[in-house]
Design a protein around this motif. Structure first.
Motif, PDB file in Angstrom:
ATOM      1  N   ARG A  94      23.350  32.137  -3.260  1.00 55.53           N
ATOM      2  CA  ARG A  94      22.573  31.299  -2.341  1.00 55.53           C
ATOM      3  C   ARG A  94      23.216  29.915  -2.175  1.00 55.53           C
ATOM      4  O   ARG A  94      23.272  29.366  -1.078  1.00 55.53           O
ATOM      5  CB  ARG A  94      21.148  31.168  -2.870  1.00 55.53           C
ATOM      6  N   VAL A  95      23.700  29.354  -3.303  1.00 57.32           N
ATOM      7  CA  VAL A  95      24.355  28.042  -3.235  1.00 57.32           C
ATOM      8  C   VAL A  95      25.669  28.156  -2.462  1.00 57.32           C
ATOM      9  O   VAL A  95      25.987  27.306  -1.623  1.00 57.32           O
ATOM     10  CB  VAL A  95      24.603  27.481  -4.650  1.00 57.32           C
ATOM     11  N   LEU A  96      26.416  29.223  -2.712  1.00 56.68           N
ATOM     12  CA  LEU A  96      27.683  29.397  -2.004  1.00 56.68           C
ATOM     13  C   LEU A  96      27.462  29.532  -0.495  1.00 56.68           C
ATOM     14  O   LEU A  96      28.200  28.955   0.305  1.00 56.68           O
ATOM     15  CB  LEU A  96      28.429  30.621  -2.537  1.00 56.68           C
ATOM     16  N   ALA A  97      26.426  30.294  -0.115  1.00 54.26           N
ATOM     17  CA  ALA A  97      26.126  30.457   1.310  1.00 54.26           C
ATOM     18  C   ALA A  97      25.788  29.112   1.933  1.00 54.26           C
ATOM     19  O   ALA A  97      26.265  28.776   3.033  1.00 54.26           O
ATOM     20  CB  ALA A  97      24.978  31.442   1.490  1.00 54.26           C
ATOM     21  N   ASN A 152      16.196  27.181   8.457  1.00 50.94           N
ATOM     22  CA  ASN A 152      16.010  27.229   6.998  1.00 50.94           C
ATOM     23  C   ASN A 152      15.801  28.614   6.397  1.00 50.94           C
ATOM     24  O   ASN A 152      14.953  28.808   5.539  1.00 50.94           O
ATOM     25  CB  ASN A 152      14.836  26.329   6.586  1.00 50.94           C
ATOM     26  N   LEU A 153      16.570  29.594   6.869  1.00 47.66           N
ATOM     27  CA  LEU A 153      16.495  30.928   6.266  1.00 47.66           C
ATOM     28  C   LEU A 153      17.420  30.990   5.063  1.00 47.66           C
ATOM     29  O   LEU A 153      18.595  30.657   5.175  1.00 47.66           O
ATOM     30  CB  LEU A 153      16.929  31.993   7.283  1.00 47.66           C
ATOM     31  N   PRO A 154      16.892  31.436   3.886  1.00 50.00           N
ATOM     32  CA  PRO A 154      17.756  31.560   2.708  1.00 50.00           C
ATOM     33  C   PRO A 154      18.971  32.441   3.010  1.00 50.00           C
ATOM     34  O   PRO A 154      18.850  33.426   3.726  1.00 50.00           O
ATOM     35  CB  PRO A 154      16.838  32.222   1.676  1.00 50.00           C
ATOM     36  N   LEU A 179      22.885  22.530   1.939  1.00 48.59           N
ATOM     37  CA  LEU A 179      22.816  22.156   0.519  1.00 48.59           C
ATOM     38  C   LEU A 179      21.677  21.180   0.188  1.00 48.59           C
ATOM     39  O   LEU A 179      20.950  21.393  -0.781  1.00 48.59           O
ATOM     40  CB  LEU A 179      24.158  21.585   0.057  1.00 48.59           C
ATOM     41  N   PRO A 180      21.504  20.091   0.968  1.00 49.25           N
ATOM     42  CA  PRO A 180      20.397  19.173   0.631  1.00 49.25           C
ATOM     43  C   PRO A 180      19.042  19.884   0.639  1.00 49.25           C
ATOM     44  O   PRO A 180      18.185  19.596  -0.193  1.00 49.25           O
ATOM     45  CB  PRO A 180      20.469  18.112   1.732  1.00 49.25           C
ATOM     46  N   LEU A 181      18.861  20.832   1.561  1.00 50.21           N
ATOM     47  CA  LEU A 181      17.595  21.560   1.597  1.00 50.21           C
ATOM     48  C   LEU A 181      17.418  22.388   0.325  1.00 50.21           C
ATOM     49  O   LEU A 181      16.318  22.492  -0.224  1.00 50.21           O
ATOM     50  CB  LEU A 181      17.526  22.473   2.820  1.00 50.21           C
ATOM     51  N   LEU A 182      18.526  22.957  -0.148  1.00 50.50           N
ATOM     52  CA  LEU A 182      18.468  23.769  -1.360  1.00 50.50           C
ATOM     53  C   LEU A 182      18.008  22.922  -2.552  1.00 50.50           C
ATOM     54  O   LEU A 182      17.265  23.397  -3.423  1.00 50.50           O
ATOM     55  CB  LEU A 182      19.856  24.356  -1.628  1.00 50.50           C
ATOM     56  N   ILE A 183      18.427  21.657  -2.582  1.00 48.86           N
ATOM     57  CA  ILE A 183      17.963  20.751  -3.634  1.00 48.86           C
ATOM     58  C   ILE A 183      16.453  20.581  -3.552  1.00 48.86           C
ATOM     59  O   ILE A 183      15.740  20.650  -4.564  1.00 48.86           O
ATOM     60  CB  ILE A 183      18.668  19.373  -3.512  1.00 48.86           C
TER      61      ILE A 183
END
Lengths: 272, 279
Positions: A52-55, A218-220, A226-230
């Motif tokens: 998920r982070v890599l994507a 904002n689809l996983p 990246l900021p959204l993932l945080i």
């Protein structure tokens, strides 16, 4: 160092500046890195390289690079016209270039979404050609271009303004056509400023949040930046995972900042 | 004409380029600005005014003014202090200090909020201690102010440092020789010289403080009528599909941006200089 300080206030300003800088910036950032480091290098790396982070990283860096690239092309055109030509409304347009700096990012976000959504002014037009410009990576790219564009213009503008016409005249005297003069004489002089502008726009785009999250969908795994993932990690109270992602982003950002400082120094030197 | 054409393009090329540039700026910058106002007034004046008179909107406006009202003076004080330090004195670590001042520009707004959550959040370093003493930082006003201070940290210092560097210290040194003390040198000699640059920095700092979204969003908790600043209120309304109300509140922020740009041009005109890019 041995020279006596004539002007008063050294102790006071040194004490206050360093204390304030430490309390507001350095200690909080150190806390973030320590929290990330607390997990150990193996765990740190496994979070950063999770799918998920890599994507999200692929989208963030890819869209930021594309947006900065397009900003460079548009920025060169706009700066050239603003510096070289006279036309009605020029001063107004010059002032408007800073709009993305001044407009709060949330406002930019909802407005760009409204315009580029499939039923929006531009989005509707694009949809008739089968192009989807919102709720996907194209939307992210559009928002990041909007944000990065002024960096290129404002970096390029002073360089173009200070450029003397002597070299162009010399080239023309030697029989070069206008197009040749531009590509062989003017463009090489602009390259350092263009690279600086690109890097500034790119660095800003990586961390951008407000203008992107409305238009991105904002689809996983698909349209998460990246900021959204945080933010997603924080909402689940996973402080450590959030700190790990942030530390990875900061390492890239600080490297870019270092590069920008080097480029800027070169640019100042060239302009001297 | 023949002479001039050596360093300029033919009229046709020139006008095509102008047209293209104006087209890009209109489509890309002016259209979004226009859209904010068009969407806000789509359902008429009454809906527009109603959305702004709502309690949640009013409290969001108040909170935004309060957060900016605290963080801008703080960073103004730091800006003055740091600029005095690095332009009047030479010391070891000066270049390092200069690059640290720029550091927040390289930090994502979300991370600027995250650092405070890590320190003061419920699961953060000082979270349990704060809970014990019933002090709220995150999801409350102090957190919002801290996040705002972080993102607007460099603005004033960044305008003042190049300005004071270029002015040198001759006048201040003369004042010292004449027996003036530090404060009166600052108020009577330095401040008059830097007033436009100072206003310029405060203007940019304030615009960012009032418009900040990402950093504040992380620490605010989105408690309606309590910890929503105006940009956060816009987000909440938009996500609830109250588009007219969202854009009505957005016009206030767009108006702030326009006033900022107008004053910025005016200050550039007064001080006769333009700030470099990179904000």
């Amino acid at each position: 160092m041995s020279k006596r300080r004539v002007i008063p206030g050294y102790g006071l300003t040194m004490g206050f500046s360093v204390a304030y800088l430490s309390l507001i910036i350095l200690i909080p950032l150190a806390a973030l890195f320590l929290t990330a480091a607390g997990l150990g290098i193996a765990e740190w790396w496994s979070i950063l390289t999770s799918p998920r982070v890599l994507a999200a990283a692929r989208l963030t860096f890819g869209a930021s690079a594309a947006a900065a690239g397009v900003s460079v092309v548009f920025g060169m055109l706009v700066t050239w016209v603003l510096v070289r030509y006279r036309f009605p409304g020029k001063r107004l347009l010059d002032a408007m270039v800073d709009l993305p700096f001044a407009l709060p990012t949330a406002v930019a976000g909802i407005t760009l979404t409204q315009i580029y959504a499939p039923n929006g002014w531009i989005g509707g037009y694009l949809a008739s050609f089968g192009i989807k410009a919102a709720y996907n990576s194209v939307g992210v790219f559009i928002a990041l271009t909007f944000i990065g564009f002024p960096f290129v213009v404002r970096t390029l503008q002073p360089v173009m303004e200070d450029m003397g016409k002597e070299v162009e005249e010399a080239a023309a005297t030697l029989g070069a056509g206008r197009w040749t003069v531009f590509w062989r004489v003017i463009f090489p002089l602009l390259v350092p400023a263009l690279i600086t502008g690109f890097t500034l726009a790119f660095a800003r785009a990586i961390g951008e949040y407000g203008s992107v999250i409305f238009i991105s969908g904002n689809l996983p795994m698909k349209t998460e930046i990246l900021p959204l993932l945080i933010v997603v990690q924080l909402e689940q109270f996973k402080y450590e995972a959030a700190a790990v992602i942030a530390s990875g982003m900061l390492i890239v950002s600080f490297a870019l900042l270092f590069l920008i400082n080097l480029l800027q120094r070169r640019l100042d030197w060239q302009n001297r | 004409m023949a002479n001039q054409s050596v360093t300029t393009e033919s009229p046709l090329v020139r006008w095509l380029l102008i047209l293209a540039a104006v087209g890009v700026l209109t489509l890309f910058l002016l259209l979004p600005l226009f859209a904010v106002f068009a969407e806000a007034f789509r359902r008429g004046w009454e809906v527009f005014l109603e959305s702004l008179h709502e309690d949640a909107a009013l409290s969001a406006i108040k909170l935004t003014l309060l957060a900016a009202g605290v963080s801008v003076p703080m960073n103004l004080l730091f800006g003055l202090s740091a600029a005095w330090l690095v332009t009047k004195f030479r010391f070891r670590g000066r270049a390092f200090l200069l690059s640290l001042i720029d550091l927040p520009f390289a930090v994502s707004p979300v991370i600027a909020g995250l650092v405070w959550v890590i320190l003061f959040g419920a699961r953060g370093w000082f979270g349990p201690w704060l809970a014990e003493h019933d002090i709220k930082v995150i999801f409350a006003l102090p957190g919002i102010i801290l996040a705002t201070v972080f993102v607007t940290f460099p603005f004033v210092a960044r305008e003042l440092i190049p300005l004071m560097e270029s002015q040198g210290s001759d006048q201040e040194e003369a004042a010292v020789t004449l027996g003036a003390n530090g404060w009166s040198i600052f108020w009577r000699v330095t401040l008059p010289n830097i007033k436009w640059g100072l206003l310029y920095g405060v203007l940019l700092c304030n615009a960012r403080a009032m418009g900040e979204f990402g950093a504040v969003s992380v620490v605010s908790g989105h408690i309606r009528g309590k910890t929503n600043t105006l940009p956060l209120h816009v987000e909440v309304l938009y996500n609830e599909y109250q588009f007219s109300a969202a854009f009505a509140c957005a016009t206030l922020l767009a108006f702030l941006a326009l006033v900022t740009l107008g004053l910025k041009s005016l200050l550039e005109h007064f001080s006769g200089q333009k700030s470099g890019g990179g904000h």
